[in-house]
Design a protein around this motif. Structure first.
Motif, PDB file in Angstrom:
ATOM      1  N   ILE A  11       5.933  -8.110 -13.424  1.00  0.00           N
ATOM      2  CA  ILE A  11       5.205  -9.034 -13.944  1.00  0.00           C
ATOM      3  C   ILE A  11       4.016  -8.381 -14.924  1.00  0.00           C
ATOM      4  O   ILE A  11       3.473  -7.528 -14.561  1.00  0.00           O
ATOM      5  CB  ILE A  11       4.695 -10.014 -12.803  1.00  0.00           C
ATOM      6  N   PRO A  12       3.335  -9.377 -15.558  1.00  0.00           N
ATOM      7  CA  PRO A  12       2.294  -9.217 -16.462  1.00  0.00           C
ATOM      8  C   PRO A  12       1.114  -8.987 -15.520  1.00  0.00           C
ATOM      9  O   PRO A  12       1.073  -9.438 -14.353  1.00  0.00           O
ATOM     10  CB  PRO A  12       2.337 -10.237 -17.429  1.00  0.00           C
ATOM     11  N   ASP A  13       0.001  -8.481 -16.346  1.00  0.00           N
ATOM     12  CA  ASP A  13      -1.176  -8.182 -15.538  1.00  0.00           C
ATOM     13  C   ASP A  13      -2.010  -9.615 -15.468  1.00  0.00           C
ATOM     14  O   ASP A  13      -2.870  -9.633 -16.337  1.00  0.00           O
ATOM     15  CB  ASP A  13      -1.811  -7.151 -16.280  1.00  0.00           C
ATOM     16  N   GLU A  14      -1.667 -10.341 -14.590  1.00  0.00           N
ATOM     17  CA  GLU A  14      -2.380 -11.751 -14.201  1.00  0.00           C
ATOM     18  C   GLU A  14      -2.138 -11.732 -12.885  1.00  0.00           C
ATOM     19  O   GLU A  14      -1.385 -11.373 -12.106  1.00  0.00           O
ATOM     20  CB  GLU A  14      -1.468 -12.872 -14.884  1.00  0.00           C
ATOM     21  N   ILE A  51       3.286  -7.417  -3.587  1.00  0.00           N
ATOM     22  CA  ILE A  51       3.173  -7.042  -4.775  1.00  0.00           C
ATOM     23  C   ILE A  51       2.389  -5.336  -4.876  1.00  0.00           C
ATOM     24  O   ILE A  51       1.831  -5.123  -3.974  1.00  0.00           O
ATOM     25  CB  ILE A  51       1.962  -7.850  -5.271  1.00  0.00           C
ATOM     26  N   ARG A  61      -1.217  -2.061 -14.269  1.00  0.00           N
ATOM     27  CA  ARG A  61      -2.260  -1.822 -13.276  1.00  0.00           C
ATOM     28  C   ARG A  61      -2.310  -0.644 -12.649  1.00  0.00           C
ATOM     29  O   ARG A  61      -3.104  -0.187 -11.741  1.00  0.00           O
ATOM     30  CB  ARG A  61      -2.493  -3.095 -12.414  1.00  0.00           C
ATOM     31  N   ARG A  62      -1.018   0.056 -12.657  1.00  0.00           N
ATOM     32  CA  ARG A  62      -0.957   1.223 -11.715  1.00  0.00           C
ATOM     33  C   ARG A  62      -1.852   2.342 -11.874  1.00  0.00           C
ATOM     34  O   ARG A  62      -2.233   2.777 -13.003  1.00  0.00           O
ATOM     35  CB  ARG A  62       0.431   1.853 -11.837  1.00  0.00           C
ATOM     36  N   ASP A  89       0.266  -3.203  -7.014  1.00  0.00           N
ATOM     37  CA  ASP A  89      -0.849  -3.569  -8.009  1.00  0.00           C
ATOM     38  C   ASP A  89      -1.326  -2.075  -8.556  1.00  0.00           C
ATOM     39  O   ASP A  89      -0.557  -1.286  -9.587  1.00  0.00           O
ATOM     40  CB  ASP A  89      -2.051  -4.364  -7.522  1.00  0.00           C
ATOM     41  N   LEU A 122       6.940  -8.063  -5.990  1.00  0.00           N
ATOM     42  CA  LEU A 122       6.349  -8.074  -7.669  1.00  0.00           C
ATOM     43  C   LEU A 122       5.824  -6.507  -7.820  1.00  0.00           C
ATOM     44  O   LEU A 122       5.245  -5.912  -7.200  1.00  0.00           O
ATOM     45  CB  LEU A 122       5.239  -9.182  -7.533  1.00  0.00           C
ATOM     46  N   ASP A 123       6.072  -6.281  -9.138  1.00  0.00           N
ATOM     47  CA  ASP A 123       5.420  -5.027  -9.675  1.00  0.00           C
ATOM     48  C   ASP A 123       4.830  -5.562 -10.863  1.00  0.00           C
ATOM     49  O   ASP A 123       5.185  -5.585 -11.955  1.00  0.00           O
ATOM     50  CB  ASP A 123       6.517  -4.340  -9.749  1.00  0.00           C
ATOM     51  N   LYS A 124       3.290  -5.088 -10.619  1.00  0.00           N
ATOM     52  CA  LYS A 124       2.420  -5.211 -11.756  1.00  0.00           C
ATOM     53  C   LYS A 124       2.254  -3.710 -12.449  1.00  0.00           C
ATOM     54  O   LYS A 124       1.059  -3.038 -12.194  1.00  0.00           O
ATOM     55  CB  LYS A 124       1.076  -5.787 -11.387  1.00  0.00           C
ATOM     56  N   GLU A 125       3.058  -3.305 -13.100  1.00  0.00           N
ATOM     57  CA  GLU A 125       3.035  -1.854 -13.673  1.00  0.00           C
ATOM     58  C   GLU A 125       1.979  -1.434 -14.429  1.00  0.00           C
ATOM     59  O   GLU A 125       1.338  -0.404 -14.426  1.00  0.00           O
ATOM     60  CB  GLU A 125       4.261  -1.652 -14.432  1.00  0.00           C
TER      61      GLU A 125
END
Ligand code: IMP
Ligand code: MG
Length: 181
Positions: free
Chosen positions: A147-150, A100, A133-134, A102, A128-131
């Motif tokens: 994916i969403p910020d979870e 992932i 949070r970058r 993050d 996975l990519d939690k965009e």
């Protein structure tokens, strides 16, 4: 569904279909070449194992293990190498395989570090990519799912070392966090 799961985000079928698709893309993009998959321990191990089998090219595997320094320096993006590669990547076509992205700090650091070792090419593949949070921009060449910020666990991803062996990716019930200390 795992008893500690509040909600399944990605089913085993969705994950496996995506991994096969990524494998096909990499096989096409690197036709005629030999690649080195660099798995980032421990989270990427399950993804790497499936991805490697979905790539129809001559291929070798290597691993790195990293940990970020304490919280104060995390924002500086300083990452400590716990285990380095076994083999030289000079002149090789390298794909970093991560579970992932993050904040992006880990992959940003790894990309810079490995780029300094003169590979023929260097790309990143993250499941996975939690965009949202970058903190630092990092180009992820192959992404499985945005994916969403979870906080998610399963398929290699852990909370307190657990849930890595679950075949699906899910969000934990709030109670599940209290069980570990
Ligand atoms: P970053 O991109 O440097 O912030 O770090 C990415 C690393 O943080 C990943 O390799 C994971 O080990 C961990 N991580 C980030 N988000 C999650 C999550 O939702 N579940 C489990 N581990 C996570
Ligand atoms: Mg990790």
């Amino acid at each position: 569904m795992h008893p500690d799961a509040a909600r399944v985000l990605l089913s085993e079928e969705q994950i496996q279909a995506k991994v096969r698709e990524l494998g096909r893309r990499i096989t096409t993009d690197y036709a005629g070449k030999e690649v080195v998959l660099v798995g980032i321990l421990k989270g990427a191990v399950l993804f790497l194992a499936d991805l490697a089998r979905a790539i129809d090219l001559p291929l070798s595997l290597d691993f790195m293990s990293v940990s970020s320094y304490g919280h104060s320096t995390k924002s500086s993006g300083i990452v400590r190498i716990i285990k380095d590669l076994d083999e030289s990547i000079e002149g090789k076509h390298v794909i970093i395989v991560e579970d992932i992205v993050d904040t992006g700090l880990t992959l940003n650091y790894l990309k810079e570090t490995l780029a300094g070792r003169d590979p023929a090419s260097l790309k990143i593949c993250a499941l996975l990519d939690k965009e949202a949070r970058r903190k630092v921009a990092v180009t992820v060449d192959y992404v499985g799912f945005a994916i969403p910020d979870e906080f998610v666990v399963g398929y290699g991803l852990d909370f307190a070392g657990k849930y890595r062996n679950c075949p699906e990716i899910f969000i934990l019930k709030p109670e599940a966090y209290g069980q570990h200390s």
